[in-house]
Scaffold this active site. Structure first.
Site, short mmCIF file in Angstrom:
data_model
loop_
_atom_site.label_atom_id
_atom_site.label_comp_id
_atom_site.label_asym_id
_atom_site.label_seq_id
_atom_site.Cartn_x
_atom_site.Cartn_y
_atom_site.Cartn_z
N ILE A 49 17.92 -10.09 -30.65
CA ILE A 49 18.92 -10.92 -31.35
C ILE A 49 20.02 -10.02 -31.90
CG2 ILE A 49 19.35 -12.41 -33.36
CD1 ILE A 49 16.36 -13.31 -33.07
N ARG A 117 7.87 -13.89 -30.94
CA ARG A 117 6.66 -14.53 -30.39
C ARG A 117 6.44 -14.19 -28.92
NH1 ARG A 117 6.67 -20.65 -30.97
NH2 ARG A 117 8.93 -20.52 -30.77
N ASN A 130 5.46 -9.39 -39.77
CA ASN A 130 6.83 -9.56 -40.29
C ASN A 130 6.90 -9.66 -41.81
OD1 ASN A 130 7.68 -9.38 -37.72
ND2 ASN A 130 8.28 -11.52 -37.47
N ASP A 186 18.18 -24.55 -34.76
CA ASP A 186 17.62 -25.90 -34.65
C ASP A 186 18.73 -26.94 -34.55
OD1 ASP A 186 15.03 -24.78 -34.98
OD2 ASP A 186 15.35 -24.71 -37.15
N ARG A 189 20.29 -26.65 -31.04
CA ARG A 189 19.45 -27.33 -30.03
C ARG A 189 19.60 -28.84 -30.17
NH1 ARG A 189 14.70 -23.17 -31.18
NH2 ARG A 189 15.12 -21.71 -29.48
N HIS A 213 11.62 -24.24 -40.49
CA HIS A 213 11.87 -23.72 -39.15
C HIS A 213 10.56 -23.32 -38.49
CE1 HIS A 213 13.70 -21.71 -35.79
NE2 HIS A 213 13.03 -20.61 -36.08
N1 LIG Z 1 15.35 -18.15 -37.27
C1 LIG Z 1 15.33 -18.43 -35.98
O1 LIG Z 1 15.78 -19.50 -35.55
C2 LIG Z 1 14.80 -17.42 -34.98
C3 LIG Z 1 15.01 -17.61 -33.62
C4 LIG Z 1 14.54 -16.66 -32.74
C5 LIG Z 1 13.83 -15.54 -33.20
N2 LIG Z 1 13.64 -15.40 -34.54
C6 LIG Z 1 12.92 -14.23 -35.08
O2 LIG Z 1 13.80 -13.12 -35.18
C7 LIG Z 1 13.03 -11.90 -35.19
C8 LIG Z 1 13.64 -10.88 -34.22
O3 LIG Z 1 13.55 -11.35 -32.90
P1 LIG Z 1 14.05 -10.44 -31.67
O4 LIG Z 1 13.82 -11.22 -30.45
O5 LIG Z 1 15.39 -9.89 -31.95
O6 LIG Z 1 12.97 -9.24 -31.75
P2 LIG Z 1 13.13 -7.75 -31.19
O7 LIG Z 1 11.76 -7.15 -31.20
O8 LIG Z 1 13.88 -7.75 -29.91
O9 LIG Z 1 14.04 -7.03 -32.27
C9 LIG Z 1 13.61 -6.84 -33.58
C10 LIG Z 1 14.26 -5.57 -34.09
O10 LIG Z 1 13.84 -5.38 -35.43
C11 LIG Z 1 13.72 -3.99 -35.62
N3 LIG Z 1 12.91 -3.69 -36.79
C12 LIG Z 1 11.57 -3.73 -36.95
N4 LIG Z 1 11.24 -3.36 -38.19
C13 LIG Z 1 12.39 -3.09 -38.84
C14 LIG Z 1 12.71 -2.67 -40.15
N5 LIG Z 1 11.76 -2.43 -41.05
N6 LIG Z 1 13.99 -2.49 -40.48
C15 LIG Z 1 14.97 -2.73 -39.57
N7 LIG Z 1 14.74 -3.13 -38.31
C16 LIG Z 1 13.46 -3.31 -37.95
C17 LIG Z 1 13.11 -3.48 -34.33
O11 LIG Z 1 13.29 -2.08 -34.17
C18 LIG Z 1 13.88 -4.31 -33.30
O12 LIG Z 1 15.04 -3.62 -32.87
C19 LIG Z 1 11.60 -12.33 -34.84
O13 LIG Z 1 10.84 -12.40 -36.01
C20 LIG Z 1 11.78 -13.72 -34.24
O14 LIG Z 1 10.62 -14.51 -34.36
C21 LIG Z 1 14.11 -16.31 -35.42
#
Ligand SMILES: NC(=O)c1ccc[n+]([C@@H]2O[C@H](COP(=O)([O-])OP(=O)(O)OC[C@H]3O[C@@H](n4cnc5c(N)ncnc54)[C@H](O)[C@@H]3O)[C@@H](O)[C@H]2O)c1
Length: 349
Positions: A49, A117, A130, A186, A189, A213
């Protein structure tokens, strides 16, 4: 109809001041003086993201200083995005020792840090990993940029936002108007699926999504969509698809993660709206997950006005259909539980 108006700080306010009344339209109102606020920090900026969201933010040309923090790879991401010919300086910071510098002076901090996930997982399955990541980030934010707006993307949002709040409270810097769980995907979508179903122009569809969420706590208010004409079957199928749209992506990615590109779009959009509000743009209303007196859940998503100090007004959810009322009744207890899980985590760790 304005039901309750109160002055800040909300943290000191007694528990819910309004009943779960349907039709509540306005329960929080603040005011402030417009000023230029333009440092945005992305925490988790090297992730699935984080990278595209940072790119979209840079391309917006609205951010003077885009600070990219992650535990890995941010110098490269920042160098890369920094070459895009749009307004704004991009800086990359990597590792715990550079975190304070990345956050210092931030007006908005957007947090997509943590694990996503895999097929078969719920968002709650991410809690163990997390929760501690988000707690650690909140602790540093409390020290480095306590007055910033915090936009939480990391899942499970229904618990990570309460975790963030507890940490800020423990440091004496919690401002509920400035802590928001990002539920914009959300809404995105809901708009997309409703427009498809109704043959409407997606740019003109408005759908409020309330609650939380995660799965059934995501509650789209289809009965309030102007110009739509749904059958009962449509309502059930669309509601289910909006609630579990994230699973479509997780399944299609087949182990490679969850929604990243649509989330990047939604996150950049929401951050821009928060920034616009901080900078005095009037009339911005978006759904977001905040400390809320609307139900017995301590945190609840509903339409909110974004102003110069963050959330300036929490709006109610209006008249619900019996189907929607049942959803709310059934899901508020789950939201209470998920919030408590976050609060307990901070107490015990
Ligand atoms: N709110 C929403 O609608 C929504 C939608 C999709 C995903 N998400 C959530 O967003 C989060 C990230 O998803 P993603 O696909 O980007 O994952 P990802 O694994 O691709 O990226 C996560 C990043 O976080 C970094 N990270 C881990 N620990 C850290 C810390 N202590 N400090 C700084 N950075 C840190 C990692 O190095 C990685 O680069 C997940 O928890 C996912 O479930 C939320």
């Amino acid at each position: 109809m304005s039901v309750v108006t109160h002055t800040r700080p909300l943290a000191k306010m007694a528990a819910p001041m309004v009943s779960r009344a349907v039709g509540v339209s306005s329960v929080r109102a603040f005011s402030g003086t417009p000023r230029a606020q333009n440092k945005v920090t992305v925490v988790g900026a090297a992730g699935g993201i984080g990278q595209p969201m940072s790119l979209l933010m840079k391309l917006s040309g609205k951010i003077d200083h885009l600070s990219l923090f992650d535990i890995v790879n941010t110098p490269g991401v920042a160098a890369d995005i920094g070459h895009c010919n749009s307004k704004g300086k991009v800086m990359g910071y990597k590792g715990a020792e550079e975190m304070a510098a990345s956050l210092d002076g931030s007006d908005v901090v957007v947090i997509p840090a943590g694990v996503p996930r895999k097929p078969g997982m719920t968002r709650d399955d991410l809690f163990n990993t997390n929760a501690s990541i988000v707690k650690g980030i909140a602790e540093q934010c409390a020290k480095s940029c306590p007055k910033a707006c915090f936009l939480i993307i990391s899942n499970p949002v229904n618990s990570t936002v309460p975790i963030f709040a507890e940490v800020l409270k423990a440091s004496g810097v919690y401002d509920p108007a400035k802590l928001m769980g990002v539920t914009t995907l959300d809404v995105a979508r809901a708009k997309t699926f409703v427009a498809e179903n109704q043959g409407m122009d997606v740019d003109k569809v408005e759908v409020d999504v309330i609650g939380g969420h995660a799965g059934t706590t995501i509650m789209p208010l289809l009965s309030q969509v102007k110009g739509a004409n749904f059958t009962e079957e449509d309502i059930k199928a669309l509601t289910h698809r909006i609630q579990f749209g994230g699973d479509e992506v997780v399944k299609a990615k087949d182990g490679a993660g969850s929604a990243t590109l649509s989330m990047a779009h939604a996150g950049a959009y929401f951050a821009e709206k928060v920034l616009d509000g901080l900078n005095g743009v009037k009339g911005i209303k978006e759904c977001t997950f905040v400390e809320s007196p609307l139900t017995s859940a301590p945190f609840f998503a509903s339409p909110c006005t974004l102003g110069t100090e963050g959330v300036s007004e929490i709006h109610g959810y209006g008249q619900l259909s019996p189907f929607e009322q049942t959803l709310v009744d059934e899901n508020v207890p789950a939201l209470v539980k998920m919030a408590q899980k976050g609060i307990d985590f901070v107490k015990n760790n």
